[in-house]
Design a protein around this motif. Structure first.
Motif, PDB file in Angstrom:
ATOM      1  N   TYR A 491       0.824  -1.211   0.000  1.00  0.00           N
ATOM      2  CA  TYR A 491       0.000   0.000   0.000  1.00  0.00           C
ATOM      3  C   TYR A 491       0.864   1.270   0.000  1.00  0.00           C
ATOM      4  CZ  TYR A 491      -4.066  -2.944   0.799  1.00  0.00           C
ATOM      5  OH  TYR A 491      -5.057  -3.886   0.663  1.00  0.00           O
ATOM      6  N   LEU A 492       2.041   1.202   0.622  1.00  0.00           N
ATOM      7  CA  LEU A 492       2.959   2.351   0.558  1.00  0.00           C
ATOM      8  C   LEU A 492       3.290   2.676  -0.900  1.00  0.00           C
ATOM      9  CD1 LEU A 492       5.450   1.548   3.470  1.00  0.00           C
ATOM     10  CD2 LEU A 492       3.949   3.551   3.336  1.00  0.00           C
ATOM     11  N   LYS A 493       3.526   1.629  -1.690  1.00  0.00           N
ATOM     12  CA  LYS A 493       3.842   1.832  -3.108  1.00  0.00           C
ATOM     13  C   LYS A 493       2.593   2.250  -3.892  1.00  0.00           C
ATOM     14  CE  LYS A 493       7.681  -1.470  -3.147  1.00  0.00           C
ATOM     15  NZ  LYS A 493       8.175  -2.792  -3.636  1.00  0.00           N
ATOM     16  N   SER A 502       1.173  16.236   4.039  1.00  0.00           N
ATOM     17  CA  SER A 502       2.131  15.724   5.026  1.00  0.00           C
ATOM     18  C   SER A 502       1.607  15.942   6.441  1.00  0.00           C
ATOM     19  CB  SER A 502       3.484  16.412   4.850  1.00  0.00           C
ATOM     20  OG  SER A 502       3.358  17.832   4.997  1.00  0.00           O
ATOM     21  N   SER A 503       0.938  17.068   6.675  1.00  0.00           N
ATOM     22  CA  SER A 503       0.433  17.387   8.013  1.00  0.00           C
ATOM     23  C   SER A 503      -0.652  16.424   8.451  1.00  0.00           C
ATOM     24  CB  SER A 503      -0.103  18.819   8.030  1.00  0.00           C
ATOM     25  OG  SER A 503       0.828  19.725   7.473  1.00  0.00           O
ATOM     26  N   LEU A 504      -1.357  15.821   7.503  1.00  0.00           N
ATOM     27  CA  LEU A 504      -2.404  14.857   7.830  1.00  0.00           C
ATOM     28  C   LEU A 504      -1.863  13.436   7.937  1.00  0.00           C
ATOM     29  CD1 LEU A 504      -5.303  15.960   5.439  1.00  0.00           C
ATOM     30  CD2 LEU A 504      -5.228  16.257   7.910  1.00  0.00           C
ATOM     31  N   SER A 505      -0.956  13.066   7.022  1.00  0.00           N
ATOM     32  CA  SER A 505      -0.640  11.649   6.837  1.00  0.00           C
ATOM     33  C   SER A 505       0.616  11.145   7.535  1.00  0.00           C
ATOM     34  CB  SER A 505      -0.534  11.339   5.338  1.00  0.00           C
ATOM     35  OG  SER A 505      -1.810  11.437   4.731  1.00  0.00           O
ATOM     36  N   CYS A 506       1.575  12.006   7.833  1.00  0.00           N
ATOM     37  CA  CYS A 506       2.832  11.497   8.397  1.00  0.00           C
ATOM     38  C   CYS A 506       2.622  10.864   9.768  1.00  0.00           C
ATOM     39  CB  CYS A 506       3.862  12.623   8.472  1.00  0.00           C
ATOM     40  SG  CYS A 506       4.541  13.059   6.853  1.00  0.00           S
ATOM     41  N   PHE A 507       1.886  11.529  10.636  1.00  0.00           N
ATOM     42  CA  PHE A 507       1.596  10.996  11.969  1.00  0.00           C
ATOM     43  C   PHE A 507       0.913   9.634  11.879  1.00  0.00           C
ATOM     44  CE2 PHE A 507      -1.592  10.482  15.330  1.00  0.00           C
ATOM     45  CZ  PHE A 507      -0.833  10.601  16.478  1.00  0.00           C
ATOM     46  N   GLN A 508      -0.123   9.564  11.033  1.00  0.00           N
ATOM     47  CA  GLN A 508      -0.882   8.313  10.904  1.00  0.00           C
ATOM     48  C   GLN A 508      -0.033   7.207  10.278  1.00  0.00           C
ATOM     49  OE1 GLN A 508      -3.832   8.105  12.209  1.00  0.00           O
ATOM     50  NE2 GLN A 508      -4.351  10.261  12.503  1.00  0.00           N
ATOM     51  N   THR A 509       0.816   7.567   9.323  1.00  0.00           N
ATOM     52  CA  THR A 509       1.611   6.562   8.601  1.00  0.00           C
ATOM     53  C   THR A 509       2.680   5.943   9.489  1.00  0.00           C
ATOM     54  OG1 THR A 509       1.234   7.696   6.494  1.00  0.00           O
ATOM     55  CG2 THR A 509       3.104   6.182   6.596  1.00  0.00           C
ATOM     56  N   ILE A 510       3.407   6.774  10.246  1.00  0.00           N
ATOM     57  CA  ILE A 510       4.492   6.230  11.072  1.00  0.00           C
ATOM     58  C   ILE A 510       3.933   5.332  12.170  1.00  0.00           C
ATOM     59  CG2 ILE A 510       4.663   8.132  12.739  1.00  0.00           C
ATOM     60  CD1 ILE A 510       7.668   6.458  11.064  1.00  0.00           C
ATOM     61  N   LEU A 511       2.743   5.638  12.667  1.00  0.00           N
ATOM     62  CA  LEU A 511       2.110   4.769  13.660  1.00  0.00           C
ATOM     63  C   LEU A 511       1.665   3.449  13.031  1.00  0.00           C
ATOM     64  CD1 LEU A 511       0.024   7.354  15.705  1.00  0.00           C
ATOM     65  CD2 LEU A 511       1.943   5.996  16.551  1.00  0.00           C
ATOM     66  N   ASP A 512       1.122   3.534  11.826  1.00  0.00           N
ATOM     67  CA  ASP A 512       0.713   2.308  11.123  1.00  0.00           C
ATOM     68  C   ASP A 512       1.914   1.423  10.793  1.00  0.00           C
ATOM     69  OD1 ASP A 512      -1.991   2.434  11.169  1.00  0.00           O
ATOM     70  OD2 ASP A 512      -2.265   2.642   9.012  1.00  0.00           O
ATOM     71  N   LEU A 513       3.017   2.045  10.397  1.00  0.00           N
ATOM     72  CA  LEU A 513       4.233   1.280  10.110  1.00  0.00           C
ATOM     73  C   LEU A 513       4.659   0.475  11.330  1.00  0.00           C
ATOM     74  CD1 LEU A 513       6.384   3.897   8.151  1.00  0.00           C
ATOM     75  CD2 LEU A 513       5.650   1.679   7.273  1.00  0.00           C
ATOM     76  N   SER A 514       4.478   1.044  12.500  1.00  0.00           N
ATOM     77  CA  SER A 514       4.948   0.410  13.733  1.00  0.00           C
ATOM     78  C   SER A 514       3.893  -0.474  14.375  1.00  0.00           C
ATOM     79  CB  SER A 514       5.390   1.480  14.730  1.00  0.00           C
ATOM     80  OG  SER A 514       4.308   2.349  15.011  1.00  0.00           O
ATOM     81  N   GLY A 515       2.707  -0.555  13.764  1.00  0.00           N
ATOM     82  CA  GLY A 515       1.670  -1.424  14.304  1.00  0.00           C
ATOM     83  C   GLY A 515       1.014  -0.895  15.554  1.00  0.00           C
ATOM     84  N   SER A 526      -3.641   7.176   6.410  1.00  0.00           N
ATOM     85  CA  SER A 526      -2.363   6.467   6.448  1.00  0.00           C
ATOM     86  C   SER A 526      -1.950   5.986   5.060  1.00  0.00           C
ATOM     87  CB  SER A 526      -2.455   5.270   7.393  1.00  0.00           C
ATOM     88  OG  SER A 526      -1.303   4.458   7.281  1.00  0.00           O
ATOM     89  N   LEU A 527      -0.701   6.209   4.712  1.00  0.00           N
ATOM     90  CA  LEU A 527      -0.166   5.751   3.427  1.00  0.00           C
ATOM     91  C   LEU A 527       0.029   4.236   3.420  1.00  0.00           C
ATOM     92  CD1 LEU A 527       2.502   8.549   2.851  1.00  0.00           C
ATOM     93  CD2 LEU A 527       0.200   8.393   1.881  1.00  0.00           C
ATOM     94  N   CYS A 528      -0.055   3.603   4.573  1.00  0.00           N
ATOM     95  CA  CYS A 528       0.050   2.141   4.654  1.00  0.00           C
ATOM     96  C   CYS A 528      -1.292   1.464   4.431  1.00  0.00           C
ATOM     97  CB  CYS A 528       0.552   1.729   6.040  1.00  0.00           C
ATOM     98  SG  CYS A 528       2.132   2.415   6.503  1.00  0.00           S
TER      99      CYS A 528
END
Length: 570
Positions: A491-493, A502-515, A526-528
């Protein structure tokens, strides 16, 4: 008094009350006239912007027998007039904004001196305009020279005749001004209002600990406590996407990242702010432009990771500035501001952060989260990298002058190459741990570098430009991470060519990456996620209101750039 008149007859005539009256009046009204040419206000609003203050100043000055005493009472207006002229020289438009006052409290002295060195023409103008009348007025008051008899009737006549168009234009502005607001369109009332808003912000900032003490993300990790993981969040400074070869730039500014396995670039990313003291808190918390006032009672992403059982570190190449950036950073278990540490070079480069990353990795925590706040491409660009890393030349002189643009671009591109080098070494360092890991990098905002006929420079202008809000974003995942979480990488790709805030998605994405799940998790941001949704961009304006791009006053050049780069904004 008679001795002065007899001794200096010509000077006494020049310094007569009426001549000084008009001299002071013109100086006080200069920014009002300038704003009529720079602002997108209605005609009646511009007329009111001149005659209302003119009338008030004239009445005040007329109320003093010694007109110089009246000017001294109004000198705070002259001070802000000087500030306003410098702002117009720097950004080309807008009144002194709330963010300008806040920047005074969050910009470190080194940054300020780098900027002031390049504002010499504007500083000369304001010194020539506003220092002589200060000295003259003090002299006139102390020596009582201005008590030379002068007909005050002329001053009162000017005040009365200016009062009539002042009232009429103000009434017309309210009737036909298209939503006219004194607080926004009448100088210096708007400056006073912005000072009030800045003071209110500082008051809430002072009480942040009390306001946020009960905040919790209720964060939980869905992964095994025994599986080692490393996640790194890098927040860059003043890096614009248009100068990254990963984002389509023709110059080789990313020679290392472009060959790094696991790197995914996102070329269509916009920030919701062009100022560091807003954009970084937006990146470090769940807060967005739509609910920015909640930042006063929120905690940052580091707290979410701590709640989920991670050891956390905040490593910064910035200085303390008593802002949300510091508050969110100091939530970490380990906090290091390398500029504040003894033994560190006076002007440390971003690569000087890496030994501290190494220290964190060597501590052997199974769950590790690191936030890095770099200095990136902050002006003066040539100071952001060592001389040996100057690939594009000539990279000097780089004074703030549109005629130096080729050199400025060379120096700026060198700073991007240095960021590329920094991120490459960081990735290699993390990769060497041979565990499931990921890194997300983005920048707080971009930069103007005399890119078009407007000759705009720097960032944090009250009205942003395309170059100030188009930012780079990349995600890197390790091979073990890809093997354990192929769906997330997929999904990242898949989302890499979508329009992103970036202000909306970075916070959500880094948390999703880490589960990690929280009570602030939004799957569609989330970009994930396979449910990621593109949205129309918003901008957080000077009064902390979320505005569409059509309503913030972007120039035609900015809309053309957005269209040419396939951004949707309506």
């Amino acid at each position: 008094m008679e001795d002065f008149r007899s001794k200096y007859p010509r000077l006494s005539r020049v310094l007569s009350g009426n001549i000084l009256f008009f001299y002071y009046l013109i100086l006080l009204i200069v920014p009002n006239i300038a704003l009529c040419f720079t602002e997108h206000w209605s005609v009646v609003a511009k007329v009111a912007n001149v005659f209302v203050p003119l009338s008030v100043y004239a009445f005040i000055l007329s109320g003093f027998r010694n007109v110089s005493k009246g000017f001294l009472w109004l000198y705070i207006i002259a001070f802000f007039a000087a500030f306003q002229i410098v702002l117009l020289y720097l950004f080309g438009r807008s009144v002194i904004a709330v963010d300008m006052f806040l920047n005074l409290t969050t910009t470190n002295p080194g940054e300020a001196m780098e900027l002031l060195d390049n504002l010499l023409p504007a500083l000369v103008i304001v010194f020539v305009l506003y220092l002589p009348p200060l000295f003259i007025s003090i002299f006139m008051v102390v020596k009582k020279v201005n008590e030379i008899k002068a007909r005050r009737s002329l001053r009162l006549l000017v005040a009365r005749w200016s009062f009539v168009p002042a009232v009429l234009s103000l009434l017309c502005a309210y009737i036909w001004g298209g939503g006219y607001s004194i607080l926004n369109e009448l100088y210096p009332v708007n400056v006073g209002y912005n000072i009030y808003l800045a003071a209110n912000h500082q008051y809430k900032l002072h009480h942040y600990d009390e306001l946020s003490k009960n905040f919790s993300y209720q964060a939980q990790s869905c992964r095994s406590k025994d599986d080692p993981e490393i996640y790194v969040y890098v927040i860059g400074e003043t890096s614009r996407a248009d100068n990254w070869s990963l984002m389509g730039y023709k110059r080789p500014t990313n020679p290392l990242l472009s060959t790094e396995d696991g790197v995914i670039a996102y070329p269509f990313v916009l920030s919701q702010s062009n100022t560091t003291h807003k954009s970084v808190p937006l990146l470090m918390s769940y807060v967005t432009a739509s609910d920015y006032d909640s930042v006063y009672s929120a905690k940052g992403i580091i707290s979410a990771f701590k709640e989920a059982g991670f050891h956390t570190a905040y490593l910064s190449n910035q200085k303390y500035n008593h802002s949300f950036i510091d508050f969110f950073g100091k939530e970490a278990d380990d906090v290091i501001f390398i500029k504040e540490m003894p033994g560190i070079p006076k002007d440390p480069k971003d690569l000087d952060l890496l030994p501290f990353v190494r220290q964190e990795l060597d501590k052997g925590y199974k769950k590790l989260f690191i936030v890095l706040h770099t200095y990136g491409s902050h002006f003066s660009y040539k100071e952001r990298y060592p001389e040996k890393d100057a690939f594009f030349k000539p990279d000097s002189p780089v004074d703030a002058d549109w005629r130096n643009r080729p050199n400025l671009i060379n120096a700026y591109d060198n700073s991007i190459r240095y960021t590329d080098k920094f991120l490459h070494h960081l990735i290699e360092m993390i990769k060497g741990e041979h565990v499931s890991s990921a890194m997300l990098y983005t920048s707080d905002h971009g930069e103007d570098i005399y890119d078009d006929s407007r000759k705009l420079f720097l960032h944090a202008s009250p009205v942003p430009s395309y170059y100030q809000i188009h930012v780079p974003l990349i995600v890197w995942t390790s091979e073990p991470f890809g093997q354990e979480h192929p769906d997330l990488v997929h999904y990242l790709k898949e989302n890499s060519l979508k329009q992103i805030s970036s202000s909306l998605s970075c916070f959500q994405t880094i948390l999703d990456l880490s589960g990690i799940s929280t009570n602030k998790s939004v799957d569609s941001l989330s970009l994930c996620s396979g449910n990621f949704k593109e949205g129309l961009p918003l901008y957080l304006n000077d009064h902390n209101k979320p505005l569409t791009f059509q309503s913030i006053g972007l120039g035609k050049e900015d809309f053309d750039n957005l269209k040419n780069n396939h951004f949707r904004y309506e």
